[in-house]
Design a protein around this motif. Sequence first.
Motif, mmCIF file in Angstrom:
data_model
loop_
_atom_site.group_PDB
_atom_site.id
_atom_site.type_symbol
_atom_site.label_atom_id
_atom_site.label_comp_id
_atom_site.label_asym_id
_atom_site.label_seq_id
_atom_site.Cartn_x
_atom_site.Cartn_y
_atom_site.Cartn_z
ATOM 1 N N LEU A 34 0.876 -1.184 -0.079
ATOM 2 C CA LEU A 34 -0.160 -0.156 0.071
ATOM 3 C C LEU A 34 0.969 1.458 0.164
ATOM 4 O O LEU A 34 0.688 2.255 -0.831
ATOM 5 C CB LEU A 34 -0.809 -0.015 1.040
ATOM 6 N N VAL A 35 1.841 1.372 0.916
ATOM 7 C CA VAL A 35 2.929 2.406 0.876
ATOM 8 C C VAL A 35 3.626 2.443 -0.325
ATOM 9 O O VAL A 35 3.479 3.684 -0.734
ATOM 10 C CB VAL A 35 3.537 2.411 2.237
ATOM 11 N N SER A 36 4.309 1.696 -0.735
ATOM 12 C CA SER A 36 4.802 1.765 -1.813
ATOM 13 C C SER A 36 4.154 2.191 -3.122
ATOM 14 O O SER A 36 4.466 3.040 -3.914
ATOM 15 C CB SER A 36 5.568 0.301 -2.326
ATOM 16 N N GLY A 37 2.974 1.541 -3.354
ATOM 17 C CA GLY A 37 1.823 2.006 -4.480
ATOM 18 C C GLY A 37 1.698 3.432 -4.440
ATOM 19 O O GLY A 37 1.501 3.966 -5.293
ATOM 20 N N LEU A 38 1.497 3.912 -3.080
ATOM 21 C CA LEU A 38 0.928 5.191 -3.027
ATOM 22 C C LEU A 38 2.085 6.142 -3.094
ATOM 23 O O LEU A 38 1.798 7.097 -3.971
ATOM 24 C CB LEU A 38 0.455 5.290 -1.456
ATOM 25 N N PHE A 39 3.121 6.001 -2.620
ATOM 26 C CA PHE A 39 4.608 6.725 -3.163
ATOM 27 C C PHE A 39 4.711 6.838 -4.300
ATOM 28 O O PHE A 39 4.978 7.798 -5.048
ATOM 29 C CB PHE A 39 5.568 6.347 -2.271
ATOM 30 N N ALA A 64 3.328 1.982 -14.081
ATOM 31 C CA ALA A 64 1.880 1.940 -13.995
ATOM 32 C C ALA A 64 1.249 0.669 -13.476
ATOM 33 O O ALA A 64 0.300 0.431 -12.540
ATOM 34 C CB ALA A 64 1.489 2.489 -15.388
ATOM 35 N N ALA A 65 1.912 -0.516 -14.165
ATOM 36 C CA ALA A 65 1.330 -1.780 -13.720
ATOM 37 C C ALA A 65 1.884 -2.198 -12.305
ATOM 38 O O ALA A 65 1.039 -2.943 -11.702
ATOM 39 C CB ALA A 65 1.907 -2.824 -14.703
ATOM 40 N N VAL A 66 2.947 -1.661 -11.916
ATOM 41 C CA VAL A 66 3.348 -1.888 -10.491
ATOM 42 C C VAL A 66 2.351 -1.167 -9.597
ATOM 43 O O VAL A 66 1.810 -1.837 -8.885
ATOM 44 C CB VAL A 66 4.954 -1.555 -10.308
ATOM 45 N N ILE A 67 2.099 0.033 -9.857
ATOM 46 C CA ILE A 67 1.059 0.542 -9.066
ATOM 47 C C ILE A 67 -0.114 0.146 -8.966
ATOM 48 O O ILE A 67 -0.704 -0.097 -7.798
ATOM 49 C CB ILE A 67 1.105 2.315 -9.577
ATOM 50 N N GLY A 72 -4.162 -2.236 -6.271
ATOM 51 C CA GLY A 72 -5.272 -2.861 -6.364
ATOM 52 C C GLY A 72 -5.401 -4.319 -5.834
ATOM 53 O O GLY A 72 -6.494 -5.005 -5.081
ATOM 54 N N GLY A 73 -4.246 -4.948 -5.717
ATOM 55 C CA GLY A 73 -3.910 -6.295 -5.278
ATOM 56 C C GLY A 73 -4.051 -6.275 -3.571
ATOM 57 O O GLY A 73 -4.660 -6.859 -2.776
ATOM 58 N N SER A 74 -3.696 -4.963 -2.899
ATOM 59 C CA SER A 74 -3.891 -4.735 -1.602
ATOM 60 C C SER A 74 -5.328 -4.501 -1.192
ATOM 61 O O SER A 74 -5.810 -5.141 -0.267
ATOM 62 C CB SER A 74 -3.060 -3.443 -1.107
ATOM 63 N N ALA A 75 -6.152 -4.001 -2.030
ATOM 64 C CA ALA A 75 -7.439 -3.539 -1.610
ATOM 65 C C ALA A 75 -8.197 -4.823 -1.923
ATOM 66 O O ALA A 75 -8.853 -5.251 -0.846
ATOM 67 C CB ALA A 75 -8.057 -2.502 -2.755
ATOM 68 N N LEU A 76 -8.025 -5.645 -2.912
ATOM 69 C CA LEU A 76 -8.546 -7.030 -3.004
ATOM 70 C C LEU A 76 -8.050 -7.900 -1.848
ATOM 71 O O LEU A 76 -9.035 -8.713 -0.975
ATOM 72 C CB LEU A 76 -8.033 -7.791 -4.334
ATOM 73 N N PHE A 77 -6.993 -8.075 -1.459
ATOM 74 C CA PHE A 77 -6.219 -8.742 -0.245
ATOM 75 C C PHE A 77 -6.976 -8.360 1.096
ATOM 76 O O PHE A 77 -7.126 -9.194 1.958
ATOM 77 C CB PHE A 77 -4.891 -8.535 -0.247
#
Length: 143
Positions: A34-39, A64-67, A72-77
């Motif tokens: 989450l933190v990495s994707g947000l940053f 973009a794919a990483v973000i 998205g993966g975190s939200a689903l998880f």
Amino acid sequence: MTLAHPTAPTPIAALLASPATAIAARLALASPFLVSGLFKLLDFGGATAEAAGLGLSPPALVAAAVIVTQLGGSALFLTRRWCWLGAGLLAGFTAVATLIAHAFWTFDGMDRVRQAATFLEHLAILGGFAAAAVLTHREGRRP
């Protein structure tokens, strides 16, 4: 021969049975993503430079794919219904990223040891995603 199943002390059993414990555990496991994707989202230029620095091309598309994968993966998880899918996305991302960024077999000396330790830490994260998905799936099947 069957072995008796050990019973946890009552306060521990209550903690383990609490839905809040399950979500807190999943949140802890998802937090680096989450933190990495947000940053990365807030500093897309830096995310693109990071992808380029790893030799990934085209770097903007990779960033973009990483973000999308991390957020998205975190939200689903974090959901019970789609935990398995989020766990799979984040585990797949972690496996690929670990092979790219922590290929310890390409290093020598103490650098190899450090990279191997990081590689194994990431392997433990994969195990955490698998365990969380299994346990969440089992919770959903209870009457």
